[in-house]
Design an enzyme around this catalytic site. Structure first.
Site, PDB file in Angstrom:
ATOM      1  NE  ARG B 271     -79.900  44.367  92.751  1.00  0.00           N
ATOM      2  CZ  ARG B 271     -80.449  45.267  93.557  1.00  0.00           C
ATOM      3  NH1 ARG B 271     -81.064  46.313  93.061  1.00  0.00           N
ATOM      4  NH2 ARG B 271     -80.392  45.125  94.857  1.00  0.00           N
ATOM      5  CG  HIS B 275     -77.680  49.201  93.027  1.00  0.00           C
ATOM      6  ND1 HIS B 275     -78.434  49.321  91.883  1.00  0.00           N
ATOM      7  CD2 HIS B 275     -76.908  50.325  93.104  1.00  0.00           C
ATOM      8  CE1 HIS B 275     -78.131  50.474  91.296  1.00  0.00           C
ATOM      9  NE2 HIS B 275     -77.215  51.088  92.005  1.00  0.00           N
ATOM     10  CE1 TYR B 284     -82.243  45.587  97.874  1.00  0.00           C
ATOM     11  CE2 TYR B 284     -80.656  46.910  99.104  1.00  0.00           C
ATOM     12  CZ  TYR B 284     -80.991  46.179  97.981  1.00  0.00           C
ATOM     13  OH  TYR B 284     -80.076  46.032  96.976  1.00  0.00           O
TER      14      TYR B 284
END
Ligand SMILES: Cc1ncc(C[n+]2csc(CCOP(=O)(O)OP(=O)(O)O)c2C)c(N)n1
Lengths: 334, 389
Positions: B271, B275, B284
């Site tokens: 990705r 998100h 992260y």
């Protein structure tokens, strides 16, 4: 006068007959669940269906409630009418996600394009000496979820008629079968099962003038017994059997309470946050000027369902109902 | 003799009907993801398929960029971008026949659009004017599912129902790597295998479930390995290689159509965006990782193959880009118009026949709307005489 040979049928048999007749009438009706096939269900409600209609129409599924209901969603999306059996009330909980997020909402999410005609049969309630997790009254969870119908028969004929109605409904129906009434009997003409009554209409099971007992499912026979016992005390009690919590028949309930001026709601699930609170509020809103006393509730205690050797202390019985009826002498008390 | 010494006698004998169903070896995924582009096998890729994939990939990328921009303008409540994952989205849409069904998750707007859904209707959920903006039966695309993995048992049930009716229909269900930890994933795969339902599960393993990396999600050697325990084949594919994903999915679908039962396909991808627009991905993951994946971009991989083989000249490339630009312009323009909503719709689709309670509430809202229109809202009765209203 024509004489018909009446035969006794149990509620479990009436439910089985409803399933059979629905499957015979409509090839899109499919029964599925744990042990519903060869065994005929742990309460034998589905007895003989697999034999008559084959494994594809009466299917023993893997042991997975979310999977059962989730697969039923997909089947309904493709035009079938699944009738799902959850083996016991407390074992339906793994399927709640599917029930609440998808079953109850699919019509709404898709602006009516995709209704889900699923019937979810749940043997429910206590009074049969079941061990833990076999006696829950879960109706408050279901009735709090818009998009579901919540139906509960109390008589053998209603078991037949309401289940036929539920299966024919284009909306999902949670069909709560009072376990302790499975073996209750009534006589009917086996060639001509009882007429189908619509879901959403309450009936007066016993007319009376001095107070109304509002109840449903397993508590109906208890209320009828209490009404008989109350005659000795000079009370003429009316008993209203709701037959469904969603839709709720305000009209019949309010008309009864306006006649009698007093009401007690009786159910075996806990009182706090239970259906009785909702019903009492609705009655008060509609009948305030007719009420001679506050609407009272007789419910199960607000405890996890007790072990079988203690359940008789928990379940609302005749004495607790009569006690509440006594408290309806409001003026004398205050 | 002790119990331990007796152990042989205590060993349960399997019931007579019990047989191991399959030798697990053929069900196991390959050690490395299947790849076509950038390998010798690419030479055999059909030029028409390559061009089609390329066109859809370019449109898909442009769609993701446009939808992300629309969130910045407040036109969408949220957009979970699939930038970097377009090869999976496009392949999922293109491998299906018209009669087949797609079961997307909330991230798979693009697959729905590539299947032919109106781009604006596909965004209704995310804009907030309704939950599902299209008729699922019309396009055979189930509603975008927000609760993770819950759409998987639906796909199984639908595929099973189709087979019972004798229809030649396959369901393809999409799920993320995080979604494979949900109980519904397990129950769906188990049902599918037991019923031998014509369904294909595609896991888009994009490395993260919001912030949680795959290593904290599962201890399995790969997500494709999970298939073996259910008795279905698991396949591992390079999720950025559109040709490879198309190939593996086509095979799985042909297998299901022929009565072979379900397949679990894991596409390894990444990705590129956060998100959603509400997420801070720098918490992260590190830029170097993102850059490494950018170098393996799904659009560029196909574009390079086409160019190197002389199948795409500058004019053709420009035509593809123009087409994507036109789609984006149309999307932008239509999304910038305020949707016309009817508040009475709130009650229209709860039940086939509204309950008496809903009818009451409907008339309350009707009265409020009327009062709003006459400017009398809030001028209701104040004294007790009004209480009976
Ligand atoms: C049942 C459920 N739990 C939690 C969430 C909140 N949530 C939304 S997306 C997400 C991560 C999903 O990750 P993954 O399955 O890998 O899909 P991806 O977002 O990477 O496409 C979570 C936890 C949810 N939507 N549904």
């Amino acid at each position: 006068m024509t004489t018909v040979a009446l035969k006794p049928a149990t509620m479990a048999q009436a439910l089985g007959r409803a399933l059979r007749d629905a499957m015979a009438a409509d090839p899109s009706v499919h029964v599925m669940g744990e042990d519903v096939g060869t065994l005929g269900g742990v309460f034998r409600v589905t007895d003989g269906l697999a034999k008559e209609f084959g494994d594809d129409r009466c299917t023993d599924t893997p042991l997975a409630e979310a999977g059962i209901l989730g697969a039923a969603v997909g089947m309904a999306m493709y035009g079938l009418r699944p009738v799902v059996e959850m083996q016991f009330d407390a074992f339906a909980y793994p399927a709640f996600e599917q029930l609440i997020s998808h079953v109850a909402k699919m019509r709404n999410r898709t602006r009516g394009a995709m209704p889900l005609p699923i019937t979810i049969r749940v043997p429910y309630g206590g009074g049969i000496g079941g061990v833990e997790h076999h006696s829950d009254s879960s109706e408050a969870y279901y009735m709090a979820t818009p998009g579901l119908h919540v139906v509960m028969p109390a008589t053998v004929s209603d078991a037949y008629g309401l289940l036929r109605e539920a299966i024919a409904s284009d909306d999902p129906v949670v069909f709560l079968e009072p376990k302790r009434l499975y073996w209750s009997k009534d006589s009917w003409n086996p060639d001509e099962p009882p007429a189908v009554e619509p879901i959403g209409r309450a009936v007066v099971r016993r007319p009376g003038r001095s107070a109304t007992l509002i109840t449903y499912g397993p508590s109906v026979p208890v209320c009828l017994e209490a009404a008989e016992a109350a005659r000795a005390e000079g009370w003429d009690l009316e008993v209203v059997d709701l037959r469904s919590l969603v839709p709720f028949d305000d009209e019949t309930v309010a008309a009864s309470v306006r006649r009698t001026g007093r009401a007690v709601v009786v159910h075996e699930s806990g009182g706090f946050g239970g259906p009785g609170g909702e019903i009492a509020a609705r009655v008060t809103e509609r009948c305030f000027h007719h009420l001679e006393a506050p609407v009272l509730r007789v419910a199960g205690f607000d405890i996890p369902y007790p072990p079988p050797m203690l359940e008789r202390h928990h379940l609302p019985g005749v004495d607790r109902i009569l006690d509440a009826v006594g408290r309806l002498q409001w003026e004398a008390q205050s | 003799m002790t119990v331990m010494e007796q152990r042989g006698a205590y060993r349960p004998t399997p019931p007579p009907a019990w047989q191991p169903r399959t030798d697990p070896a053929p069900l196991l995924p390959d050690a490395l993801p299947h790849r076509v582009l950038g390998t010798d096998a690419a030479a055999e890729a059909d030029p028409d398929l390559l061009r089609r994939l390329h066109k859809e990939l370019v449109r898909g990328r442009r769609y993701n960029v446009q939808a992300t921009a629309l969130t910045k303008q407040g036109r969408l409540a949220v957009y979970p971008s699939s930038t970097g994952q377009e090869a999976c989205e496009v392949a999922a849409a293109l491998v299906l026949e018209e009669r087949d069904w797609l079961f997307p998750s909330y991230r798979d707007t693009l697959a729905a659009v590539a299947r032919g859904l109106d781009p604006v209707q596909a965004l209704t959920l995310l804009r907030g004017d309704w939950h599902t903006g299209y008729d699922p039966r019309e396009h055979r695309v189930a509603p975008l599912s927000t609760p993770l993995a819950t759409q998987l048992p639906h796909a199984v049930g639908l595929a099973h129902a189709a087979r019972l009716k004798g229809d030649d229909v396959v369901a393809l269900a999409l799920v993320g790597d995080g979604g494979t930890s949900e109980g519904d994933f397990h129950e769906a795969l188990n049902f599918a295998a037991v019923w031998q339902a014509p369904v294909v599960f595609l896991v888009q393993n994009n490395g993260f479930a919001i912030s949680v990396p795959l290593a904290k999600q599962t201890a399995a050697p790969s997500l494709a390995h999970k298939a073996v325990g259910y008795g279905m084949p698991g396949r591992l594919v390079d999720g950025n290689d559109a040709v490879a994903v198309h190939q593996v999915l086509s095979e799985a679908i042909a297998h299901a159509r022929a009565g072979g039962g379900p397949t679990l396909v894991e596409a390894v991808t990444y990705r590129i965006d956060a998100h959603t627009n509400a997420d801070d991905a720098t918490r992260y993951r590190v830029d170097a990782e993102v850059e490494a994946w950018r170098a393996h971009d799904p659009v560029a991989l196909v574009e390079r193959e086409l160019t190197e083989r002389g199948l795409l000249d500058e004019a053709a490339l420009q035509a593809v880009r123009d087409d994507a630009e036109a789609m984006a312009a149309d999307l932008r323009e239509r999304m910038n118009q305020d949707p016309v909503l009817d508040p009475m719709d709130l009650f229209a689709h709860v039940y086939a026949h509204p309950t008496p309670q809903l009818l009451e509430q409907e008339s309350l809202l009707r009265a409020e709307l009327d009062a709003e229109a006459d400017g009398t809202l809030g001028a209701g009765p104040h004294g007790p005489e009004g209480a009976g209203r």
